[in-house]
Design an enzyme around this catalytic site. Structure first.
Site, mmCIF file in Angstrom:
data_model
loop_
_atom_site.group_PDB
_atom_site.id
_atom_site.type_symbol
_atom_site.label_atom_id
_atom_site.label_comp_id
_atom_site.label_asym_id
_atom_site.label_seq_id
_atom_site.Cartn_x
_atom_site.Cartn_y
_atom_site.Cartn_z
ATOM 1 N N GLY A 1 0.582 -1.159 0.045
ATOM 2 C CA GLY A 1 -0.159 -0.066 0.161
ATOM 3 C C GLY A 1 0.815 1.370 0.072
ATOM 4 N N MET B 1 4.903 2.894 1.752
ATOM 5 C CA MET B 1 6.293 2.273 2.629
ATOM 6 C C MET B 1 6.693 3.716 3.194
ATOM 7 S SD MET B 1 8.498 0.335 3.523
ATOM 8 C CE MET B 1 9.759 0.719 4.632
ATOM 9 N N GLU C 1 1.903 6.155 7.384
ATOM 10 C CA GLU C 1 2.913 6.196 6.985
ATOM 11 C C GLU C 1 3.903 7.459 7.670
ATOM 12 O OE1 GLU C 1 4.205 3.498 5.448
ATOM 13 O OE2 GLU C 1 2.069 2.889 4.858
#
Length: 880
Positions: free
Chosen positions: A266, A268, A303
């Site tokens: 999805g 990083m 993230e």
């Protein structure tokens, strides 16, 4: 020991790295058809390791051109080099190792390491991708500072990005340029990132709580700038939320997001340079649904939150993966709850947990939140590590309270900033900050399986007491299981529908004014709790807000569930009561259908849902959740032997019964919830759309031309993707002319928008039509499908694998089809292939004939001579 077991990595075998890398200097030169990587590693022996040993570096697919140690060229006798390791037998205690390698990024179909995407090059190094870029001790407990210089043609690769802050750039000859980046914060190599591409950029600034200005940038493929404003807004809201809730401020001068169309995951959290799948960045009201917008909020937040919970403090080894992922999922869940409806967010998170993690806990890939061993670490980016890991963190907060949890977070960062640590270190910080003993609680990290919680109660009218008995068990445990520490949030609902104040006998306590929910600590196999001042028999409201990831076993009467659905003050348990009622009806009907009997649906269930519709005005999003029936995969977990056809027929029959019984109510809801003006993205508007489209879905069950026309009218007139796609999803379930027209129109309009075409693929693969497999097979050859693009594969093939009735077809055709696709994908992208293979996890739950077909498909996969370790591990565990 077989070859597979010889490859197994075990947590108990962890040893510290013999060498540390203080500084990494990289120069990466993009040339026609090749990439040259020059690396200078400043290494020293780890003082924590007493014995001297060799220096061993990891690599994969590297063509080594040169090696020097402290400026001296190494000859063939000075080192040993294989396809995966570079070993120097007797290195000095401190050294600078320089290597030059050539890598073939253009043909790296694994999408791990450095690879070419549509508009240039990018990286994905978690978990073990950095070894595909240069020789390095590729493990998360080696934290280094990085200076990275990128060189490329300006005309083809004008954007050159890496972690940290920019420290220089310039030209170097005709159409050549360079850029240098420095990341001052030590990080493990899995957080390394670079991008060299042609991209457009949206820039903004954020002023931190301390007054620092952080330069923000969202990079997207050319022509997509009008679809990234929401991602930028989500980033700024995430940054502010983390300051306000956890006191955590952005530490770099630059923070960047890059959206990539070819990405296995999805997103990083690479330090300061997050690389995202485009589906979690690009959004415009006509191309993205309300759900897409909310997913972008959560993933951008996730993230960004990793900057502290994962980057500043990282995991010592990959067994500690939930240290960063479980904690950060919990944080993004809380962010989502604060940004949207807290009740609905919690319900959706639990619905997803039950649909994915509970079956995982009971299947062949079951593993603890902190696994004991693995063969391929990529197979353990699982719902157990992420979502169950988040529930474990949530339970800690439930047990110690919000204030102590915040103190624990502060202590965790004070102790471990800049370190690679373990789950034990995190829990120790929480225990010390709260002054509690959490040693028993650690069992949640180290034991697989979903605990069962059994509850029963008695009322003593004379003494005005209520006795609650709680017990726990883990049926999937292979050995006698120790008792977990389970927080059980409870309320007692009186006959008038109001919560009672809770006084625990023997403690002499006085609840806080208005306190009607208490947290009970179940720490033994069985315990009793006595509540005083209960004049009449109450109804217990158990596991409020889903206080623990367990399966609650209690023999509810239908009337009790209806009462809780109507009166429980806890939104989650109101929803839960409705789900239990619906599950009971569907499973009973499935048994009737399997036995050749017609199901009999109770009118009072429809009447209860009618009341939900009538009173939906205050929270339509919550009403939509209550009116959504449990999914087939979740229901299947409650069947001794799964009959997907009977289950599918029963669930659809209940939907049809409700549509017929409540047709007027659904029509009224559909009409009254229509937007009065242009599209709005407010939570209230999102909730109204959710409920209105749910009404349309129920009306579609009537399968009349009038209802197909109604759906087609919405499809044609919608001014937003939420409404247009909802109408398409309704029509996709029916073999009618409107379905064919809508699918053709949708594709013609959106064929240049890759993410919208993903929806077009998924809605067909998810259809309940009998010919769905044939449709999916045909779509494999469609120009809009690309087997090498993970988003396309997940949209078509994973959606089909999640289509419970069609994938588990009685003739085994679904199993054979998906196994063939897995074998083909495994040749170039083992990570994606292994994730698809997980669709076979529950094959033993079905009848003998289906089991035979599934076993045959898996055995054929296992027999492949070139099968990757990723897929081989999943298949091997499924067949064991």
């Amino acid at each position: 020991m077989n070859a597979t077991e010889a490859q197994r990595i075990r947590r108990q075998d962890y040893t510290p790295p013999p060498f540390l890398v203080d500084l990494v200097e990289l120069e990466i030169d993009f040339r026609d058809g090749e990439v040259l990587v020059d690396s200078r590693l400043h290494l020293r022996r780890n003082p924590a390791v007493a014995a001297a040993g060799p220096l061993q570096l990891d690599g994969h697919g590297l063509q080594t051109i040169s090696l020097t140690l402290d400026g001296r060229a190494l000859g063939a006798a000075d080192y040993q080099c294989s396809d995966t390791t570079l070993t120097i037998a007797a290195p000095p205690d401190a050294l600078v190792l320089a290597t030059r390698v050539r890598i073939d990024a253009d043909h790296n179909g694994s999408l791990s390491g450095l690879y070419r995407s549509a508009n240039g090059y990018c990286t994905q190094c978690e978990a073990q991708g950095f070894r595909r870029i240069t020789w390095f001790p590729d493990r998360p407990d080696i934290m280094s500072t990085y200076v990275v210089t990128l060189r490329a043609e300006r005309s083809s690769l004008p954007v050159l990005l890496a972690n940290g802050n920019p420290v220089g750039s310039g030209d170097e000859g005709p159409d050549r340029h360079w850029a240098r980046w420095h990341d001052p914060f030590p990080k493990p190599c899995y957080l390394f990132a670079l991008v060299a591409a042609r991209l457009d950029v949206l820039r903004d600034r954020f002023s931190t709580a301390s007054g620092r200005l952080v330069e923000l940038a969202v990079f997207v493929e050319p022509g997509k700038l009008d679809q990234c404003a929401h991602a930028m807004d989500a980033l700024k809201r995430s940054m502010r939320w983390d300051e306000e809730v956890f006191g955590l401020e952005c530490d770099l001068d630059h923070y960047m997001i890059v959206a990539v169309g070819d990405f296995n995951m999805g997103a990083m959290e690479n330090k300061g340079l997050n690389i995202f799948n485009t589906k979690y960045v690009l959004a415009r009201t006509d191309t993205a649904t309300d759900g897409d917008y909310q997913n972008i909020d959560r993933v951008v937040a996730h993230e960004y939150f990793h900057n502290w919970t994962g980057n500043r403090v990282t995991c010592r080894d990959w067994f500690q993966l939930s240290l960063k992922e479980g904690l950060t999922v919990f944080r993004d869940q809380e962010f989502g709850a604060d940004m949207h409806s807290r009740a609905v967010t919690r319900i959706r998170d639990v619905r997803a947990l039950r649909a994915t993690q509970f079956p995982e806990d009971a299947g062949p890939m079951a593993h603890p939140v902190r696994p004991d061993s693995y063969i391929e670490i990529n197979n353990f980016y699982t719902s157990t590590v992420y979502e169950k890991g988040a529930e474990v963190v949530r339970m800690i907060r439930t047990l110690i309270g919000r204030d102590a949890f915040r103190r624990g977070m502060d202590l965790y960062f004070r102790r471990h900033d800049g370190q690679a640590v373990t789950c034990d270190d995190f829990v120790a910080a929480m225990a010390d900050a709260a002054g509690v003993d959490l040693r028993q609680f650690m069992l949640w990290y180290d034991h697989a399986g979903t605990p069962h919680l059994r509850a029963s109660g008695e009322h003593d009218a004379v003494r005005q007491r209520y006795l609650l008995r709680l017990s726990q068990s883990r049926p999937t445990a292979s050995t006698p299981a120790p008792a977990f520490h389970i927080p059980v949030a409870i309320g007692l609902v009186g006959a008038d529908g109001r919560d009672l104040p809770l006084y625990l006998a023997g403690e002499g306590d006085v609840p806080e004014r208005g306190q009607t929910t208490r947290i009970l600590s179940l720490t033994a196999g069985e315990q009793q709790f006595v509540f005083e001042g209960v004049p009449a028999p109450p109804l217990p409201s158990l596991l409020r807000d889903f206080s623990a990831p367990v399966i609650l076993d209690r023999e509810w009467l239908d009337g009790e569930l209806s009462f809780l659905l109507a009166h429980d003050s806890d939104p989650f348990n109101r929803w839960e009561a409705g789900q239990r009622l619906a599950s009971r009806l569907i499973l009973g009907a499935a048994a009737d259908i399997a036995a050749g009997r017609a199901p009999d649906w109770p009118a009072d269930f429809a009447d209860a849902l009618r009341q939900v519709l009538l009173h939906a005005g205050s929270d339509p999003a919550f009403a939509a959740e209550v009116l959504t029936l449990p999914g087939e995969a979740t229901l299947a977990e409650e069947m001794a032997v799964v009959d997907p056809d009977a289950l599918h027929t029963a669930r659809n029959a209940l939907r049809l019964f409700l549509a017929e019984r409540l047709q007027d109510s659904f029509l009224h809801g559909y009409e009254s919830l229509a937007a009065a003006g242009p599209y709005q993205a407010t939570p209230a508007a999102v909730g109204r759309r959710a409920l209105r489209n749910l009404c349309l879905g129920y009306l579609g069950e009537l399968a009349t031309d009038a209802m197909h026309t109604l759906a087609m009218r919405q499809f044609a007139s919608a001014d937003n993707m939420s409404d247009q796609f909802a109408a398409l999803a309704v029509l996709a379930q029916h073999d009618c002319g409107q379905r064919r027209q809508a699918l053709a129109t949708f594709h013609e309009r959106w064929q240049s928008e890759a993410l919208v075409i993903d929806k077009w693929l998924a809605v067909q693969a998810s259809s309940r039509l009998p010919e769905t497999l044939a449709i999916v097979e045909g779509l494999l050859a469609h120009p809009s499908f690309d087997l090498h693009n993970p988003n396309k594969v997940y949209s078509l093939l994973n959606s089909f694998g999640n289509n419970h009735v069609r994938f588990h077809a009685a003739d085994g055709a679904g199993y054979r089809f998906l196994a063939r696709q897995i074998a083909g994908i495994d040749r170039f992208n083992p990570q994606v292939a292994a994730r698809l293979t997980r669709r076979f996890d529950r094959w033993r739950r079905f009848d003998a004939q289906r089991q035979a077909y599934a076993r045959s498909a898996l055995s054929e996969l296992q027999a492949g001579s070139d099968l990757s370790p990723d897929v081989r591990e999943v298949v091997g565990r499924a067949l064991a």
